[in-house]
Design a protein around this motif. Structure first.
Motif, PDB file in Angstrom:
ATOM      1  N   VAL A 148       4.901   1.873  -8.505  1.00 51.38           N
ATOM      2  CA  VAL A 148       4.812   1.615  -7.074  1.00 51.38           C
ATOM      3  C   VAL A 148       5.707   0.411  -6.798  1.00 51.38           C
ATOM      4  O   VAL A 148       5.745  -0.540  -7.593  1.00 51.38           O
ATOM      5  CB  VAL A 148       3.349   1.323  -6.647  1.00 51.38           C
ATOM      6  N   ALA A 149       6.419   0.461  -5.684  1.00 45.07           N
ATOM      7  CA  ALA A 149       7.345  -0.615  -5.333  1.00 45.07           C
ATOM      8  C   ALA A 149       6.612  -1.948  -5.203  1.00 45.07           C
ATOM      9  O   ALA A 149       5.501  -2.008  -4.678  1.00 45.07           O
ATOM     10  CB  ALA A 149       8.055  -0.291  -4.020  1.00 45.07           C
ATOM     11  N   GLU A 150       7.243  -3.000  -5.690  1.00 47.61           N
ATOM     12  CA  GLU A 150       6.666  -4.345  -5.621  1.00 47.61           C
ATOM     13  C   GLU A 150       6.414  -4.776  -4.185  1.00 47.61           C
ATOM     14  O   GLU A 150       5.545  -5.612  -3.928  1.00 47.61           O
ATOM     15  CB  GLU A 150       7.582  -5.358  -6.309  1.00 47.61           C
ATOM     16  N   SER A 151       7.155  -4.205  -3.246  1.00 44.49           N
ATOM     17  CA  SER A 151       7.000  -4.591  -1.842  1.00 44.49           C
ATOM     18  C   SER A 151       5.727  -4.016  -1.214  1.00 44.49           C
ATOM     19  O   SER A 151       5.356  -4.428  -0.113  1.00 44.49           O
ATOM     20  CB  SER A 151       8.221  -4.139  -1.043  1.00 44.49           C
ATOM     21  N   CYS A 152       5.078  -3.098  -1.882  1.00 44.78           N
ATOM     22  CA  CYS A 152       3.841  -2.505  -1.348  1.00 44.78           C
ATOM     23  C   CYS A 152       2.695  -3.502  -1.472  1.00 44.78           C
ATOM     24  O   CYS A 152       2.483  -4.093  -2.522  1.00 44.78           O
ATOM     25  CB  CYS A 152       3.483  -1.226  -2.090  1.00 44.78           C
ATOM     26  N   GLU A 153       1.967  -3.661  -0.396  1.00 49.96           N
ATOM     27  CA  GLU A 153       0.804  -4.547  -0.393  1.00 49.96           C
ATOM     28  C   GLU A 153      -0.417  -3.694  -0.739  1.00 49.96           C
ATOM     29  O   GLU A 153      -0.678  -2.684  -0.092  1.00 49.96           O
ATOM     30  CB  GLU A 153       0.657  -5.183   0.989  1.00 49.96           C
ATOM     31  N   PRO A 154      -1.169  -4.023  -1.808  1.00 49.33           N
ATOM     32  CA  PRO A 154      -2.287  -3.190  -2.250  1.00 49.33           C
ATOM     33  C   PRO A 154      -3.306  -2.870  -1.161  1.00 49.33           C
ATOM     34  O   PRO A 154      -3.801  -1.742  -1.071  1.00 49.33           O
ATOM     35  CB  PRO A 154      -2.913  -4.006  -3.387  1.00 49.33           C
ATOM     36  N   GLY A 155      -3.626  -3.831  -0.302  1.00 52.75           N
ATOM     37  CA  GLY A 155      -4.588  -3.579   0.774  1.00 52.75           C
ATOM     38  C   GLY A 155      -4.107  -2.518   1.747  1.00 52.75           C
ATOM     39  O   GLY A 155      -4.878  -1.671   2.208  1.00 52.75           O
ATOM     40  N   THR A 156      -2.820  -2.539   2.053  1.00 51.67           N
ATOM     41  CA  THR A 156      -2.253  -1.552   2.965  1.00 51.67           C
ATOM     42  C   THR A 156      -2.267  -0.162   2.332  1.00 51.67           C
ATOM     43  O   THR A 156      -2.565   0.832   2.999  1.00 51.67           O
ATOM     44  CB  THR A 156      -0.810  -1.945   3.348  1.00 51.67           C
ATOM     45  N   VAL A 157      -1.966  -0.088   1.045  1.00 51.84           N
ATOM     46  CA  VAL A 157      -1.989   1.197   0.343  1.00 51.84           C
ATOM     47  C   VAL A 157      -3.402   1.778   0.379  1.00 51.84           C
ATOM     48  O   VAL A 157      -3.597   2.962   0.689  1.00 51.84           O
ATOM     49  CB  VAL A 157      -1.482   1.058  -1.112  1.00 51.84           C
ATOM     50  N   VAL A 158      -4.391   0.951   0.097  1.00 52.21           N
ATOM     51  CA  VAL A 158      -5.785   1.409   0.087  1.00 52.21           C
ATOM     52  C   VAL A 158      -6.214   1.849   1.486  1.00 52.21           C
ATOM     53  O   VAL A 158      -6.823   2.913   1.658  1.00 52.21           O
ATOM     54  CB  VAL A 158      -6.722   0.323  -0.484  1.00 52.21           C
ATOM     55  N   THR A 159      -5.891   1.073   2.491  1.00 48.04           N
ATOM     56  CA  THR A 159      -6.241   1.429   3.866  1.00 48.04           C
ATOM     57  C   THR A 159      -5.583   2.743   4.274  1.00 48.04           C
ATOM     58  O   THR A 159      -6.211   3.588   4.923  1.00 48.04           O
ATOM     59  CB  THR A 159      -5.833   0.307   4.837  1.00 48.04           C
ATOM     60  N   THR A 160      -4.345   2.925   3.879  1.00 45.65           N
ATOM     61  CA  THR A 160      -3.631   4.156   4.194  1.00 45.65           C
ATOM     62  C   THR A 160      -4.282   5.365   3.528  1.00 45.65           C
ATOM     63  O   THR A 160      -4.340   6.449   4.107  1.00 45.65           O
ATOM     64  CB  THR A 160      -2.145   4.039   3.765  1.00 45.65           C
ATOM     65  N   LEU A 161      -4.805   5.179   2.341  1.00 44.31           N
ATOM     66  CA  LEU A 161      -5.524   6.249   1.651  1.00 44.31           C
ATOM     67  C   LEU A 161      -6.859   6.536   2.335  1.00 44.31           C
ATOM     68  O   LEU A 161      -7.220   7.691   2.563  1.00 44.31           O
ATOM     69  CB  LEU A 161      -5.763   5.863   0.186  1.00 44.31           C
TER      70      LEU A 161
END
Length: 183
Positions: A148-161
């Motif tokens: 996963v790209a380093e620019s991805c913020e984990p909280g945003t990824v989880v919220t998007t899921l």
């Protein structure tokens, strides 16, 4: 506020644990019916437990909510890192979709979405925190492995899921199918 979880329970698997389970399940049953205005006495009656016992362990309705949510949140999926982001993500998504379709979870989400009970929302989010942290850790692991790209913020990824998985049962009154979860 968290008095219920601080109380010491004795005889694991014994009478104390049975009472705790009965009270938690009774409170969850009220939530599944969309009822947040239940009383301690009503929970005691539904649980088949003396109201003095309930008042001793859970003196307030918030204490009952915390107990019930702790019981419910134990069922929240967590996924051990397999080393494959795609596999971890699919496993988590499918388990979350099943959890989100549970009538208790739909009722909790409905109450939260109504915005009428900020204390309830806060209690729910506090109970979810460990699971949310574990999901963000999955993303961090995938970032560390370069999946996963380093620019991805984990909280945003989880919220998007989470958004479509919990939105579908809440708003459309249906769970996502396997193909929708995979997509």
């Amino acid at each position: 506020m968290d008095a219920a979880s601080d109380r010491v329970r004795v005889r694991a698997g014994g009478r104390s644990e049975k009472i705790r389970s009965a009270v938690g399940q009774a409170t969850l049953a009220f939530l599944a019916e969309g009822q947040l205005a239940f009383t301690v006495v009503e929970v005691a009656a539904r649980a088949g437990v003396g109201r003095r016992t309930v008042y001793r362990w859970w003196p307030t309705r918030d204490d009952l909510l915390i107990e019930a949510l702790q019981t419910h949140v134990r069922r929240v999926p967590t996924v051990a890192e397999s080393g494959s982001w795609e596999q971890d993500l699919r496993t988590l998504a499918h388990e979350l979709a099943e959890f989100a379709a549970d009538p208790v979870e739909i009722a909790i989400a409905t109450i939260m979405a109504g915005g009428q009970h900020p204390d309830f929302n806060r209690i729910v989010l506090e109970q979810w925190r460990p699971a949310m942290d574990s999901w963000r850790d999955l993303v961090r692991g995938a970032i560390a492995r370069g999946e996963v790209a380093e620019s991805c913020e984990p909280g945003t990824v989880v919220t998007t899921l989470l958004a479509p998985i919990f939105f579908s049962p809440l708003s459309m009154r249906r769970s996502l199918g396997a193909a929708e979860v995979d997509a």
